[in-house]
Write an enzyme that holds these catalytic residues in place. Structure first.
Site, PDB file in Angstrom:
ATOM      1  N   ASN A   1      -9.335  -4.323  -2.127  1.00  0.00           N
ATOM      2  CA  ASN A   1      -7.915  -4.612  -2.034  1.00  0.00           C
ATOM      3  C   ASN A   1      -7.625  -5.717  -1.029  1.00  0.00           C
ATOM      4  O   ASN A   1      -7.353  -6.858  -1.404  1.00  0.00           O
ATOM      5  CB  ASN A   1      -7.152  -3.332  -1.697  1.00  0.00           C
ATOM      6  CG  ASN A   1      -5.654  -3.500  -1.823  1.00  0.00           C
ATOM      7  OD1 ASN A   1      -5.142  -4.605  -1.902  1.00  0.00           O
ATOM      8  ND2 ASN A   1      -4.943  -2.397  -1.850  1.00  0.00           N
ATOM      9  N   ASP A   2      -7.747  -5.405   0.255  1.00  0.00           N
ATOM     10  CA  ASP A   2      -7.380  -6.391   1.267  1.00  0.00           C
ATOM     11  C   ASP A   2      -8.249  -7.651   1.218  1.00  0.00           C
ATOM     12  O   ASP A   2      -7.775  -8.735   1.531  1.00  0.00           O
ATOM     13  CB  ASP A   2      -7.461  -5.758   2.663  1.00  0.00           C
ATOM     14  CG  ASP A   2      -6.475  -4.614   2.810  1.00  0.00           C
ATOM     15  OD1 ASP A   2      -5.419  -4.666   2.164  1.00  0.00           O
ATOM     16  OD2 ASP A   2      -6.766  -3.657   3.554  1.00  0.00           O
ATOM     17  N   VAL A   3      -9.510  -7.500   0.807  1.00  0.00           N
ATOM     18  CA  VAL A   3     -10.413  -8.657   0.827  1.00  0.00           C
ATOM     19  C   VAL A   3     -10.136  -9.640  -0.312  1.00  0.00           C
ATOM     20  O   VAL A   3     -10.737 -10.698  -0.376  1.00  0.00           O
ATOM     21  CB  VAL A   3     -11.898  -8.238   0.794  1.00  0.00           C
ATOM     22  CG1 VAL A   3     -12.251  -7.428   2.030  1.00  0.00           C
ATOM     23  CG2 VAL A   3     -12.238  -7.490  -0.469  1.00  0.00           C
ATOM     24  N   VAL A   4      -9.206  -9.280  -1.228  1.00  0.00           N
ATOM     25  CA  VAL A   4      -8.826 -10.209  -2.299  1.00  0.00           C
ATOM     26  C   VAL A   4      -7.318 -10.470  -2.249  1.00  0.00           C
ATOM     27  O   VAL A   4      -6.725 -10.870  -3.244  1.00  0.00           O
ATOM     28  CB  VAL A   4      -9.206  -9.670  -3.698  1.00  0.00           C
ATOM     29  CG1 VAL A   4     -10.712  -9.650  -3.867  1.00  0.00           C
ATOM     30  CG2 VAL A   4      -8.639  -8.293  -3.937  1.00  0.00           C
ATOM     31  N   ASN A   5      -6.711 -10.252  -1.092  1.00  0.00           N
ATOM     32  CA  ASN A   5      -5.255 -10.371  -0.989  1.00  0.00           C
ATOM     33  C   ASN A   5      -4.819 -11.814  -0.722  1.00  0.00           C
ATOM     34  O   ASN A   5      -5.132 -12.366   0.332  1.00  0.00           O
ATOM     35  CB  ASN A   5      -4.763  -9.468   0.142  1.00  0.00           C
ATOM     36  CG  ASN A   5      -3.259  -9.282   0.119  1.00  0.00           C
ATOM     37  OD1 ASN A   5      -2.534 -10.126  -0.412  1.00  0.00           O
ATOM     38  ND2 ASN A   5      -2.800  -8.192   0.693  1.00  0.00           N
TER      39      ASN A   5
END
Lengths: 463, 102
Positions: A389-393
Site C-alpha cells: 500500500n504505502d510503498v506504491v502511494n
C-alpha cells in the site's frame, strides 16, 4: 604457548568474520560466507575453552557446566531455527538478537558485581555493557512479541516524552555511577538493569509495523555494540572486533532503511506517524474506484508482454508467495516476461519480501530492486500490487501535505495498467489515503491475496 | 584533560582496533543488494553472539561452590549459544532458498 595459540585462534576467527560478512553481500557466495563465519565462531569457542588463561595462568574451569550450556543453547537454538516458518523469520531474528543482548548484559553485570575495581574506564564500560545489552534484550523481545502479533502497539501522546526522560535517566545514571562510584555502590548496577529493561520495552512499544524494519536493524546494531563493550571489559579482541563489525554494519542497514522511508532515525524513534495527525484525503468519498474480475485480470496478464508483481506485507500475511510463484510460472510458460518489483521496506524487516519469495523458489534474478524497477515501469503492461500500500502511494511524490511525502516509492502508476489486490478499501498501516486506488489506470481486485491468486491460476489454466 | 590523555595512552591498542573495525564494518557492508538484507542481518546477528567468549570466561573462573554464580554463568552461556547457533542456522536456511534457476 597457550596464549599464542589462543591469539592464533582469535585472529583466524576475526578473519572469518570479516570474510564471511563480505561474502554475505553477494548472492552467489552468501551461503559459503555464513558457513565460514560459523566455522570461525566454533574455532574461537574451542580456543577459549582450551587455551584461555587468567592472570594467575589458570585454565578455564567448570568444563561440564560450559559444555552443558553449549549443548542446551545449541540444541534449543538449532531446533527453533529449523522449525520456524519462513513467514515467522522476522520474529525469530529478533528473538535471537535479544538472547545475545541478554548474554552481554549478564556477563557485564557479573563482572561488575564480582570485581572491587572502581576505575573509571572499567566502570563506564561495564555500565554501558549492562545498559545497552539490557535495552537490546527487552527491545528485541517486545519486537518479537509485536511481530508475532502477541503484543499490540501502545501509543500515546506522552510516550515520546516518557521515552526521552528514560533515555536521559539511563545515560545519566551510567555517568553518575561511573564518576561517583561510592554514592550508590552495587545498587547502581541493579537500578540500571531495571530502568534499561523498562526503557527497552517502552521504546519499541509505540513503533508501528511499517517502521519495524528500521527498529530491527537498529536493535541488531545495538547487540553488536553491547558485545563490543563486553570485549573491552574482558580485554578480548575477538569480542571487540566481532561486536564493532556488527554494530557498524547494523548502523549502515538502519540508515539505509531510514533513507528508504525518507525519515530520520529520530523521527522513527520519537514517531509522529499515523498518530492521528494524518487526516488527509477528505475528497476520497467523491472518487470512484473501478473493480476488476478475476477473469479480466487473467486475460490482461496472459496477453501482456511484461508483467510486474509488487509484493507487500499483505502477501506475507496471506502466505501467498507460493501461489504467486505458480502464477508467475504459468505466465512465463505463455511467453510473458514477469518480474517482481521490491521496495526496500516492504514487509516487517529489511529484505523480508526477498526471503519469502526465495522460499517459494522464485529465482533471485527475478527480484528487481525499486531503483531498477522504476525506469522499466512505463514499459510494463500490467502491474499487480499484492498486499502493498504505502510503498506504491503516489501521494509520496505529489502531495506535500501527505505524511509520507518524499518517501521513494515504486511508480506503478506509470505502467499501462495497475491491478491492486486488497482485502478491502481500508487504508494501510500508516492510515494514509492512497490515491492510486482511484487512479484512472487502476482496477481493484478484492479478496484474500492467496485465494485470489489461486483463482487467477485456475483461470489462467483454462485460457 | 590529563586523565583523558592517560586513558587514551593506556588503551591505545583497543582504541585503534575500534576505529579500524568501524570503518571495516561500514566498508564490508556498503554494497549489499537489498535481496540479501535479511540474511545479512541474521548472519551478523549470529556474529554478535561472540559475547559467548565472555560467558565462557565468566563461568570458567566461577567458584565451583557458588551455585548462584554457576547458574548465572550457565544462563549466559545458554543465551549466547542460542544467539550463535540459532543465528547461523536460520541464516543458512534462508540462504539455501536463494537459487538462480529453478
Amino acid at each position: 604457548m597457550s596464549e599464542f595459540l589462543l591469539e592464533l585462534f582469535y585472529i583466524v576467527g576475526c578473519i572469518t568474520f570479516i570474510v564471511g560478512l563480505k561474502m554475505l553481500s553477494s548472492p552467489d557466495s552468501a551461503r559459503k560466507g555464513n558457513t565460514i563465519a560459523a566455522a570461525g565462531m566454533i574455532l574461537a569457542i574451542i580456543g577459549t575453552i582450551l587455551f584461555y588463561r587468567n592472570e594467575a595462568g589458570e585454565p578455564v574451569g567448570n568444563i561440564p557446566w560450559i559444555i552443558g550450556g553449549l549443548v542446551i543453547g545449541g540444541g534449543l537454538g538449532y531446533l527453533m531455527a529449523v522449525k520456524v516458518q519462513m513467514t515467522a523469520m522476522p520474529q525469530m531474528v529478533s528473538f535471537f538478537n535479544g538472547t545475545g543482548g541478554a548474554c552481554s548484559a549478564l556477563i557485564a553485570a557479573m563482572e561488575l558485581f564480582s570485581s572491587p575495581s572502581t576505575e573509571t574506564g572499567f566502570l563506564v564500560v561495564a555500565y554501558l555493557g549492562i545498559g545497552i545489552g539490557t535495552i537490546t534484550f527487552s527491545g528485541s523481545m517486545v519486537a518479537f512479541g509485536k511481530l508475532d502479533d502477541k503484543i499490540s502497539d501502545i501509543r500515546s501522546r506522552i510516550m515520546p516524552y516518557v521515552n526521552l526522560v528514560l533515555f536521559a535517566v539511563v545515560f545519566g545514571l551510567i555517568g553518575y555511577a561511573t564518576f561517583a562510584p561510592q554514592a550508590m555502590g552495587d545498587t547502581a548496577g541493579w537500578w540500571l538493569l531495571g530502568i534499561a529493561l523498562i526503557y527497552g520495552i517502552l521504546f519499541v512499544m509505540p513503533i508501528g509495523g511499517a517502521d519495524m524494519p528500521v527498529v530491527i536493524a537498529l536493535l541488531n546494531s545495538l547487540s553488536g555494540i553491547a558485545g563490543a563493550f563486553g570485549g573491552l571489559l574482558y580485554g578480548n579482541r575477538i569480542m571487540l572486533i566481532g561486536g564493532i563489525l556488527v554494530g557498524a554494519s547494523g548502523l549502515i542497514l538502519t540508515a539505509l532503511m531510514c533513507k528508504a522511508m525518507n525519515r530520520s532515525l529520530m523521527n522513527v524513534l520519537i514517531g509522529n506517524f499515523g498518530g492521528g495527525a494524518s487526516g488527509g484525503g477528505g475528497a476520497a468519498g467523491d472518487q470512484t474506484i473501478r473493480e476488476a474480475t478475476v477473469n479480466d485480470v487473467a486475460i490482461m496478464c496472459a496477453y501482456a508482454s511484461k508483467v510486474a508483481i509488487v509484493p507487500g506485507y499483505g502477501l506475507a500475511v496471506a502466505q501467498a508467495q507460493h501461489a504467486c510463484h505458480e502464477f508467475e510460472k504459468l505466465l512465463e510458460d505463455k511467453g510473458v516476461d514477469v518480474y517482481y518489483a521490491i521496495h526496500p521496506v516492504a514487509g516487517r524487516m529489511p529484505g523480508h519480501m526477498n526471503v519469502l519469495l526465495a522460499e517459494a523458489d522464485v529465482p533471485y534474478p527475478k527480484l528487481v530492486e525499486m531503483d531498477d524497477a522504476n525506469p522499466i515501469m512505463p514499459n510494463t503492461d500490467v502491474v499487480i500490487v499484492v498486499g502493498a500500500n504505502d510503498v506504491v502511494n503516489p501521494a509520496a511524490e505529489t502531495d506535500p501535505g501527505s505524511p509520507i511525502y518524499g518517501m521513494p516509492v515504486i511508480k506503478v502508476w506509470e505502467a499501462k495498467s495497475v491491478i491492486v489486490m486488497k482485502r478491502s478499501m481500508r487504508p494501510g498501516y500508516a492510515g494514509i489515503e492512497n490515491p492510486l486506488f482511484f487512479h484512472e489506470r487502476t482496477k481493484m481486485l478484492f479478496g484474500d491475496a492467496k485465494d485470489t491468486m489461486n483463482k487467477l491460476i485456475a483461470e489462467l489454466k483454462t485460457l | 584533560m590529563a586523565s583523558v590523555a592517560t586513558f587514551f595512552l593506556e588503551n591505545q591498542e583497543m582504541i585503534f582496533l575500534v576505529i579500524l573495525a568501524i570503518f571495516l564494518g561500514v566498508e564490508v557492508i556498503s554494497n549489499v543488494p537489498a535481496i540479501l538484507h535479511t540474511p545479512l542481518m541474521s548472519g551478523s546477528n549470529a556474529i554478535s553472539g561472540v559475547v559467548i567468549m565472555g560467558s565462557i570466561i565468566v563461568i570458567g573462573y566461577a567458584d565451583p561452590n557458588d551455585t548462584l554464580q554457576l547458574v548465572l554463568g550457565l544462563l549466559a552461556v545458554v543465551l549466547g549459544t542460542l544467539n550463535v547457533v540459532g543465528g547461523f542456522a536460520v541464516t543458512g536456511r534462508m540462504l539455501a532458498m536463494f537459487k538462480k534457476r529453478k
